[in-house]
Design an enzyme around this catalytic site. Structure first.
Site, PDB file in Angstrom:
ATOM      1  N   HIS A  60       0.844  -1.095  -0.006  1.00 12.54           N
ATOM      2  CA  HIS A  60      -0.076   0.069  -0.162  1.00 12.54           C
ATOM      3  C   HIS A  60       0.728   1.178   0.074  1.00 12.54           C
ATOM      4  O   HIS A  60       1.695   1.670   0.921  1.00 12.54           O
ATOM      5  CB  HIS A  60      -0.987   0.002   1.151  1.00 12.54           C
ATOM      6  CG  HIS A  60      -1.658  -1.111   1.206  1.00 12.54           C
ATOM      7  ND1 HIS A  60      -3.086  -1.205   0.442  1.00 12.54           N
ATOM      8  CD2 HIS A  60      -1.973  -2.356   1.683  1.00 12.54           C
ATOM      9  CE1 HIS A  60      -3.657  -2.313   0.854  1.00 12.54           C
ATOM     10  NE2 HIS A  60      -2.867  -3.137   1.547  1.00 12.54           N
ATOM     11  N   LEU A  61       0.911   1.955  -1.052  1.00  8.59           N
ATOM     12  CA  LEU A  61       1.828   3.089  -1.436  1.00  8.59           C
ATOM     13  C   LEU A  61       0.986   4.740  -0.945  1.00  8.59           C
ATOM     14  O   LEU A  61       1.622   5.436  -0.789  1.00  8.59           O
ATOM     15  CB  LEU A  61       2.088   3.113  -2.656  1.00  8.59           C
ATOM     16  CG  LEU A  61       3.248   2.107  -2.974  1.00  8.59           C
ATOM     17  CD1 LEU A  61       4.025   2.346  -4.408  1.00  8.59           C
ATOM     18  CD2 LEU A  61       4.747   2.223  -2.040  1.00  8.59           C
ATOM     19  N   ASN A  92      -6.501   0.651  -3.313  1.00  7.35           N
ATOM     20  CA  ASN A  92      -7.288   1.355  -2.279  1.00  7.35           C
ATOM     21  C   ASN A  92      -6.812   2.639  -1.894  1.00  7.35           C
ATOM     22  O   ASN A  92      -6.607   2.992  -0.688  1.00  7.35           O
ATOM     23  CB  ASN A  92      -7.555   0.430  -1.095  1.00  7.35           C
ATOM     24  CG  ASN A  92      -6.438   0.203  -0.175  1.00  7.35           C
ATOM     25  OD1 ASN A  92      -5.220   0.097  -0.693  1.00  7.35           O
ATOM     26  ND2 ASN A  92      -6.575  -0.185   0.974  1.00  7.35           N
ATOM     27  N   ASP A 152      -8.450  -5.235  -2.499  1.00  6.99           N
ATOM     28  CA  ASP A 152      -7.966  -5.506  -1.163  1.00  6.99           C
ATOM     29  C   ASP A 152      -8.277  -4.722  -0.021  1.00  6.99           C
ATOM     30  O   ASP A 152      -8.448  -3.124  -0.494  1.00  6.99           O
ATOM     31  CB  ASP A 152      -6.394  -5.553  -1.044  1.00  6.99           C
ATOM     32  CG  ASP A 152      -5.759  -5.859  -0.151  1.00  6.99           C
ATOM     33  OD1 ASP A 152      -6.068  -6.825   0.681  1.00  6.99           O
ATOM     34  OD2 ASP A 152      -5.021  -4.848   0.594  1.00  6.99           O
ATOM     35  N   HIS A 179      -8.872 -10.318  -0.925  1.00  5.96           N
ATOM     36  CA  HIS A 179      -8.956 -10.212   0.744  1.00  5.96           C
ATOM     37  C   HIS A 179      -9.956 -10.959   1.352  1.00  5.96           C
ATOM     38  O   HIS A 179     -11.034 -10.686   1.099  1.00  5.96           O
ATOM     39  CB  HIS A 179      -9.049  -8.704   0.689  1.00  5.96           C
ATOM     40  CG  HIS A 179      -9.226  -8.437   2.303  1.00  5.96           C
ATOM     41  ND1 HIS A 179      -8.283  -7.772   2.938  1.00  5.96           N
ATOM     42  CD2 HIS A 179     -10.331  -8.545   3.059  1.00  5.96           C
ATOM     43  CE1 HIS A 179      -8.841  -7.522   4.190  1.00  5.96           C
ATOM     44  NE2 HIS A 179      -9.893  -7.984   4.274  1.00  5.96           N
ATOM     45  N   ASN A 279      -5.500  -6.418   9.498  1.00 10.20           N
ATOM     46  CA  ASN A 279      -6.602  -7.341   8.908  1.00 10.20           C
ATOM     47  C   ASN A 279      -5.844  -8.202   7.732  1.00 10.20           C
ATOM     48  O   ASN A 279      -5.269  -7.587   6.862  1.00 10.20           O
ATOM     49  CB  ASN A 279      -7.635  -6.274   8.191  1.00 10.20           C
ATOM     50  CG  ASN A 279      -8.913  -6.834   8.340  1.00 10.20           C
ATOM     51  OD1 ASN A 279      -9.139  -7.886   9.069  1.00 10.20           O
ATOM     52  ND2 ASN A 279     -10.132  -6.202   8.038  1.00 10.20           N
ATOM     53  N   ASP A 306       2.081  -6.905   2.456  1.00  9.22           N
ATOM     54  CA  ASP A 306       0.826  -6.107   2.929  1.00  9.22           C
ATOM     55  C   ASP A 306       1.263  -4.823   3.850  1.00  9.22           C
ATOM     56  O   ASP A 306       0.721  -4.423   4.671  1.00  9.22           O
ATOM     57  CB  ASP A 306       0.064  -6.924   3.987  1.00  9.22           C
ATOM     58  CG  ASP A 306      -1.569  -6.286   4.101  1.00  9.22           C
ATOM     59  OD1 ASP A 306      -1.976  -5.131   3.323  1.00  9.22           O
ATOM     60  OD2 ASP A 306      -2.250  -6.496   4.813  1.00  9.22           O
ATOM     61  N   GLY A 325      -3.717  -2.192  10.021  1.00  8.19           N
ATOM     62  CA  GLY A 325      -2.376  -2.418   9.118  1.00  8.19           C
ATOM     63  C   GLY A 325      -1.304  -1.951   9.664  1.00  8.19           C
ATOM     64  O   GLY A 325      -1.439  -1.269  10.719  1.00  8.19           O
TER      65      GLY A 325
HETATM   66  C1  NCD Z   1      -4.927  -2.478   4.719  1.00 14.07           C
HETATM   67  C2  NCD Z   1      -4.657  -1.027   4.377  1.00 14.07           C
HETATM   68  O1  NCD Z   1      -4.284  -0.368   5.362  1.00 14.07           O
HETATM   69  O2  NCD Z   1      -4.993  -0.664   3.169  1.00 14.07           O
HETATM   70  N1  NCD Z   1      -4.842  -2.881   5.964  1.00 14.07           N
HETATM   71  C3  NCD Z   1      -4.618  -3.973   6.577  1.00 14.07           C
HETATM   72  O3  NCD Z   1      -4.942  -4.039   7.954  1.00 14.07           O
HETATM   73  N2  NCD Z   1      -3.991  -4.912   6.077  1.00 14.07           N
HETATM   74  C4  NCD Z   1      -6.013  -3.174   3.733  1.00 14.07           C
HETATM   75  C5  NCD Z   1      -5.789  -4.774   3.698  1.00 14.07           C
HETATM   76  O4  NCD Z   1      -4.701  -5.208   3.249  1.00 14.07           O
HETATM   77  O5  NCD Z   1      -6.657  -5.176   4.276  1.00 14.07           O
HETATM   78 ZN    ZN Z   2      -6.212  -7.019   2.649  1.00 14.93          ZN
END
Ligand code: NCD
Ligand code: ZN
Length: 427
Positions: A60-61, A92, A152, A179, A279, A306, A325
């Site tokens: 997630h960037l 996302n 995701d 996911h 998550n 992740d 996350g």
């Molecule tokens: C992720 C996020 O913050 O974008 N959060 C996480 O708890 N892993 C989303 C995801 O991968 O479920």
């Molecule tokens: Zn996820």
């Protein structure tokens, strides 16, 4: 966007299979070391391993939209620090990457500012709303060349929509990455693993079956459509069992596990420290054992970080309200070494398969995950297998500080990372 470096001769490095070799990096590729001119810059790699650059299938960037938490520049700098030469940027963001234009925007950001290759993951449904398919074909045909699609953070809950998505992407050999979370069983309020701990702490938990139920549905939809499904961040023994069953049936399924689900267990939530809210949630030791075994035997094909940076104001809340996350890029290799290699569960060639070759294959990234041989791209990481250090969250290259390994003694393997022959990280 990374410092340009001239040709470089790395001497006396050890490859994953134990062979000792020199590596000559010139014009972005590996060339015959015998062709290196006298006086070329040298790097003594005696005692170091040279591995193909790591590839993350799940990063997630946060750009566009949450540049306060992470940017393409900061996230890929963290990736380079972790030995990665390619990441897959999840959809996302704000706006969501659900159109060709949005995908091209992220790809261009990667080209311009990335410290590693940035591959774009497109959304499966418009706005991640789970109701209408996103522009899957147009994202695939765009300059971003999207091959991996995921909502995701959200699960595509509707079975018919999931069937349509799988059928649609089959035409261009795309993959849906799911996911897996049955939200009717694990509602949005569920914030940790349902166990003795959740009961004691008074936190709404979610059972492992909320994961395995979706995996079971999805592998059967993959069988029905003849398409490919990728299971994101598998965290449960039940999930592993279903994937093992599906693979034995010849269903086209791949799966990833995160570093944190290999090392950290649910007891960490006892202090209500929201750094450990993630998550899927951290599970119990039986689940940790199951995912470790599955990663060793190949039931789980790869590691996906992740990496999920969050700004302090999104974590400084009661546990059930804070965003889920945790960071993952910088310590991913360290954790896999600690849990898998250091314990004798996995050898170095298998680690390369799980952290470089398999994710490059999943994302269909031609210049990544390749053996270090003359003629190939100069994407590699130099690893000191013996170095250790105490993790310091404040020293991160990420913009965020939600590092679950802060204060932990772990391997500190990455000495230098090279992407297209350029040094993107050096200790
Ligand atoms: C992720 C996020 O913050 O974008 N959060 C996480 O708890 N892993 C989303 C995801 O991968 O479920
Ligand atoms: Zn996820």
């Amino acid at each position: 966007m990374t410092t340009t470096s001239g040709p470089l001769l790395i001497t006396g490095a050890t490859l994953a299979d134990g062979t000792r070799t020199d590596l000559y990096l010139a014009e972005g590729r590996l060339a015959d070391p015998a062709s290196a001119p006298a006086g070329v810059e040298r790097l003594d790699a005696d005692g170091l391993l040279a591995l193909p650059g790591l590839v993350d299938p799940h990063t997630h960037l946060r750009q566009p939209g949450r540049e306060d938490a992470e940017t393409v520049a900061s996230g890929t700098a963290a990736a380079a620090r972790g030995g990665f030469t390619c990441v897959h940027a999840m959809a996302n963001t704000t706006p969501v990457t659900d159109t060709a234009e949005a995908a091209e925007y992220v790809a261009a950001l990667g080209e311009r500012e990335g410290h590693c290759e940035v591959r774009v993951v497109g959304a499966v449904t418009k706005g991640l709303d789970g109701e209408e398919l996103a522009e899957l074909g147009m994202m695939a045909d765009s300059a971003a060349g999207v091959r991996l699609f995921s909502d995701d953070g959200r699960c595509v809950g509707d079975s018919l929509l999931m069937r349509r998505a799988l059928t649609y992407v089959k035409a261009f050999d795309g993959v849906i990455a799911q996911h897996s979370q049955d939200v009717s069983l694990a509602g949005p309020g569920a914030c940790c693993h349902e166990s003795e701990w959740s009961g004691r702490l008074g936190l709404p938990g979610w059972p492992s079956q909320a994961e395995s139920i979706i995996i079971a549905r999805d592998v059967q939809l993959a069988e029905l459509t003849g398409s490919r499904i990728h299971v994101c961040h598998v965290s449960t023994a039940e999930g592993v069992d279903v994937i093992r069953w599906a693979k034995a049936r010849g269903i086209r399924v791949t799966a990833e596990v995160t570093p944190h689900h290999l090392l950290l267990d649910t007891s960490l939530v006892a202090g209500y420290d929201t750094t450990f809210k993630v998550n899927p949630p951290l599970r119990t030791s039986e689940h940790l054992e199951a995912v470790r075994e599955a990663l060793a035997d190949g039931t789980i094909d790869m590691v996906g970080t992740d990496h999920a940076p969050h700004a302090r104001q999104d974590k400084d809340h009661p546990f059930d309200v804070a965003l889920p996350g945790m960071l993952g890029l910088e310590q991913a290799l360290a954790v896999v070494m600690e849990v898998m290699v250091g314990t004798g569960r996995m050898d170095w060639p298998t680690l390369v398969e799980r952290m470089s070759t398999a994710p490059a294959r999943l994302g269909q990234v031609p210049g990544q995950g390749r053996p270090l041989a003359a003629g190939g791209p100069a994407n590699l990481v130099l690893v000191d297998p013996a170095a250790r250090a105490t993790v310091d969250a404040s020293a991160s290259r990420s913009r965020s500080r939600n590092n679950p390994y802060d204060g932990r003694d772990l391997p500190d393997p990455v000495v230098a990372t090279f992407w297209k022959g350029r040094r993107t990280y050096a200790r």
